[in-house]
Scaffold this motif. Structure first.
Motif, PDB file in Angstrom:
ATOM      1  N   TYR A 131       0.832  -1.204   0.000  1.00  0.00           N
ATOM      2  CA  TYR A 131       0.000   0.000   0.000  1.00  0.00           C
ATOM      3  C   TYR A 131       0.869   1.258   0.000  1.00  0.00           C
ATOM      4  O   TYR A 131       0.573   2.240  -0.682  1.00  0.00           O
TER       5      TYR A 131
ATOM      6  N   ASP B  43     -10.215  -6.410  -6.771  1.00  0.00           N
ATOM      7  CA  ASP B  43     -11.644  -6.593  -6.496  1.00  0.00           C
ATOM      8  C   ASP B  43     -12.022  -6.104  -5.100  1.00  0.00           C
ATOM      9  O   ASP B  43     -13.073  -6.467  -4.581  1.00  0.00           O
ATOM     10  N   ASP B  44     -11.162  -5.292  -4.492  1.00  0.00           N
ATOM     11  CA  ASP B  44     -11.472  -4.830  -3.133  1.00  0.00           C
ATOM     12  C   ASP B  44     -11.771  -3.323  -3.107  1.00  0.00           C
ATOM     13  O   ASP B  44     -12.013  -2.720  -4.151  1.00  0.00           O
ATOM     14  N   GLN B  45     -11.716  -2.736  -1.926  1.00  0.00           N
ATOM     15  CA  GLN B  45     -12.068  -1.316  -1.763  1.00  0.00           C
ATOM     16  C   GLN B  45     -10.925  -0.366  -2.135  1.00  0.00           C
ATOM     17  O   GLN B  45     -11.124   0.843  -2.204  1.00  0.00           O
ATOM     18  N   LEU B  46      -9.736  -0.929  -2.336  1.00  0.00           N
ATOM     19  CA  LEU B  46      -8.544  -0.104  -2.569  1.00  0.00           C
ATOM     20  C   LEU B  46      -8.690   0.907  -3.731  1.00  0.00           C
ATOM     21  O   LEU B  46      -8.339   2.078  -3.550  1.00  0.00           O
TER      22      LEU B  46
ATOM     23  N   LEU C 208     -11.268   2.435  -4.811  1.00  0.00           N
ATOM     24  CA  LEU C 208     -12.133   3.552  -4.381  1.00  0.00           C
ATOM     25  C   LEU C 208     -11.357   4.508  -3.477  1.00  0.00           C
ATOM     26  O   LEU C 208     -11.375   5.728  -3.687  1.00  0.00           O
ATOM     27  N   VAL C 209     -10.651   3.935  -2.497  1.00  0.00           N
ATOM     28  CA  VAL C 209      -9.888   4.765  -1.551  1.00  0.00           C
ATOM     29  C   VAL C 209      -8.774   5.516  -2.279  1.00  0.00           C
ATOM     30  O   VAL C 209      -8.592   6.728  -2.095  1.00  0.00           O
TER      31      VAL C 209
ATOM     32  N   PHE D 283     -10.063   8.343  -4.511  1.00  0.00           N
ATOM     33  CA  PHE D 283     -10.351   9.545  -3.720  1.00  0.00           C
ATOM     34  C   PHE D 283      -9.054  10.291  -3.367  1.00  0.00           C
ATOM     35  O   PHE D 283      -8.918  11.492  -3.620  1.00  0.00           O
TER      36      PHE D 283
ATOM     37  N   GLY E 116     -11.140  18.144  -4.345  1.00  0.00           N
ATOM     38  CA  GLY E 116     -12.339  17.309  -4.307  1.00  0.00           C
ATOM     39  C   GLY E 116     -12.953  17.081  -5.676  1.00  0.00           C
ATOM     40  O   GLY E 116     -13.618  16.075  -5.907  1.00  0.00           O
TER      41      GLY E 116
ATOM     42  N   SER F 141     -11.411  14.074  -7.418  1.00  0.00           N
ATOM     43  CA  SER F 141     -11.825  12.883  -6.671  1.00  0.00           C
ATOM     44  C   SER F 141     -13.199  12.410  -7.122  1.00  0.00           C
ATOM     45  O   SER F 141     -13.422  11.214  -7.302  1.00  0.00           O
ATOM     46  N   LEU F 142     -14.117  13.362  -7.302  1.00  0.00           N
ATOM     47  CA  LEU F 142     -15.473  13.024  -7.750  1.00  0.00           C
ATOM     48  C   LEU F 142     -15.433  12.303  -9.097  1.00  0.00           C
ATOM     49  O   LEU F 142     -16.088  11.282  -9.286  1.00  0.00           O
TER      50      LEU F 142
ATOM     51  N   LEU G 271     -13.838   8.796  -8.708  1.00  0.00           N
ATOM     52  CA  LEU G 271     -14.747   7.859  -8.042  1.00  0.00           C
ATOM     53  C   LEU G 271     -15.829   7.354  -9.001  1.00  0.00           C
ATOM     54  O   LEU G 271     -16.169   6.171  -9.001  1.00  0.00           O
ATOM     55  N   LEU G 272     -16.316   8.246  -9.850  1.00  0.00           N
ATOM     56  CA  LEU G 272     -17.333   7.840 -10.838  1.00  0.00           C
ATOM     57  C   LEU G 272     -16.746   6.829 -11.823  1.00  0.00           C
ATOM     58  O   LEU G 272     -17.381   5.819 -12.153  1.00  0.00           O
TER      59      LEU G 272
ATOM     60  N   THR H 218     -16.146   3.463 -10.088  1.00  0.00           N
ATOM     61  CA  THR H 218     -17.424   2.769  -9.876  1.00  0.00           C
ATOM     62  C   THR H 218     -17.916   2.139 -11.178  1.00  0.00           C
ATOM     63  O   THR H 218     -18.326   0.972 -11.193  1.00  0.00           O
TER      64      THR H 218
ATOM     65  N   MET I 260     -15.892  -0.905 -11.953  1.00  0.00           N
ATOM     66  CA  MET I 260     -16.196  -2.022 -11.036  1.00  0.00           C
ATOM     67  C   MET I 260     -17.556  -2.658 -11.337  1.00  0.00           C
ATOM     68  O   MET I 260     -17.711  -3.866 -11.210  1.00  0.00           O
TER      69      MET I 260
END
Lengths: 265, 135
Positions: free
Chosen positions: B3, B38-41, B43-44, B47, B62, B65-66, B69-70, B73, B76
């Motif tokens: 990480y 396939d995890d949350q990484l 997304l984090v 951001f 920000g 980041s928006l 993130l889109l 998503t 995914m």
């Protein structure tokens, strides 16, 4: 790590949105300002390093063309072009003044310039002067008398300048010899276009384009007689309402290390 | 450890993107991460990387980041509908993400499809293949 969840996405989206709002309200200052002071040296180093690498690569590719001599000639040409623009303007002003002999003109004071170092450059410039040094959105960025762009965003220690090649940039301008009036704007390809010139007017290759001056006193517009660049090609179609031309900027932005800012207000 | 390495690479990508390159390096990194993991990484990191890009380029924090993130998503969601590691999916994910990002940031131009979209897509595809083989 856990599987991605809808909850985390929503939290991060909301958090991003809150950051945008707080940033626009200027409430992120206490966190941003000290961090900015730390990253300025890192940005300067990265910019210097990448500029050095790109210049070395270019010079390596042009070794056989005696690149140093060519660069000197290019610099000299830029200087001569800007002097030519000055001289032509003075000549025309002189004629106009002679014609209006007897009329007293107001004395225009020189706008003070503020020096700033370029510490980053991609589709915009990052400058090492911010709101703390008195920089504000709308300030004009120049080098010699050549227009580079306009300050579009400031933080306490840094500022960001939108270049003429940006699609967001528009400047009222005219050509030096033919006096064709139009609008200089950037396109999304990074080119500078002299657009909205009526078909009746004459556009000529190698003619210099200068700003017409449209300051509105509220931070909008540009002062007059700043050099934008030289026309390199003209596009004129009888079926169109306007003709346009591609402009080559009078300065090599990749070699730019220092610029000057003047208040637009 | 992994990480920390990813975070360092993201910081460097954001720094280079803001100061020297007119290419969305950070976006490519995030897109590859979203395809690969396939995890949350993603997304984090999407951001965090967005915040860094805005911070280094004196932008509105920000905003990027928006967008990131889109994009993460969307990748995914569609990843589940395709065979994992399908090269066509990888190609189109990178290609369409670049178009979306450049269009939303007002940098898209048909004249630069090759240099700003196709070429970076091919490079990212190559990096993805090497990354997959190594991991």
């Amino acid at each position: 790590m856990k599987k991605p969840s809808f909850g985390l996405l929503v939290v991060l989206l909301i958090f991003s949105f809150i950051l945008v709002v707080l940033g626009n309200l200027g409430w992120l200052g206490p966190i941003k300002d000290p961090l900015e002071k730390i990253i300025i040296p890192a940005e300067k180093t990265t910019y210097t390093l990448t500029s050095f690498i790109s210049q070395k690569t270019v010079s390596l590719l042009t070794t056989f063309q005696k690149d140093e001599k060519i660069q000197n000639l290019v610099d000299e040409r830029i200087l001569l072009l800007s002097q030519l623009a000055d001289q032509e303007k003075l000549r025309q002003e002189n004629i106009a003044l002679k014609e209006q002999l007897g009329i007293q003109l107001p004395i225009v004071g020189k706008t003070p310039l503020r020096e700033a170092k370029v510490i980053g450059q991609s589709t915009f410039l990052i400058l090492d002067q911010g709101a703390e040094e008195g920089v504000s959105v709308g300030d004009i960025v120049v080098t010699k008398n050549i227009l580079i762009g306009k300050i579009s965003q400031t933080s306490t220690n840094l500022s960001r300048a939108t270049l003429l090649s940006s699609a967001k940039s528009t400047v009222k301008a005219h050509t030096l010899t033919t006096k064709a009036v139009g609008v200089v704007r950037g396109d999304s390809s990074g080119n500078i276009i002299f657009d909205n010139v009526t078909l009746e007017e004459t556009l000529a290759v190698d003619d210099v384009v200068i700003t017409a001056g449209d300051l509105d006193g509220t931070g909008g517009g540009f002062p007059p007689n700043l050099m934008v660049g030289k026309i390199v090609s003209v596009e004129k179609k009888e079926s169109s309402l306007f003709q346009k031309a591609k402009i080559e900027q009078a300065v090599d932005l990749s070699r730019l290390s220092t610029v000057f800012m003047m208040a637009a207000k | 450890m992994r990480y920390a390495l990813l975070l360092t690479i993201s910081i460097l990508a954001a720094l280079v993107e803001a100061t020297s390159l007119a290419l969305p390096l950070t976006l490519l990194l995030i897109v590859l991460m979203a395809i690969q993991r396939d995890d949350q990484l993603p997304l984090v990191f999407g951001f965090l990387a967005g915040v860094m890009v805005d911070f280094f380029s004196v932008g509105t924090i920000g905003q990027t980041s928006l967008i990131f993130l889109l994009i993460v998503t969307a990748i995914m969601v569609y990843k589940r509908k395709f065979q994992s590691g399908n090269i066509l999916f990888v190609f189109f994910a990178i290609f369409l993400s670049l178009i979306f990002f450049l269009a939303i940031t007002n940098q898209f131009s048909f004249n630069q499809v090759l240099s700003k979209i196709l070429l970076p897509t091919m490079v990212a595809l190559l990096i993805y293949e090497i990354w997959t083989k190594l991991s």
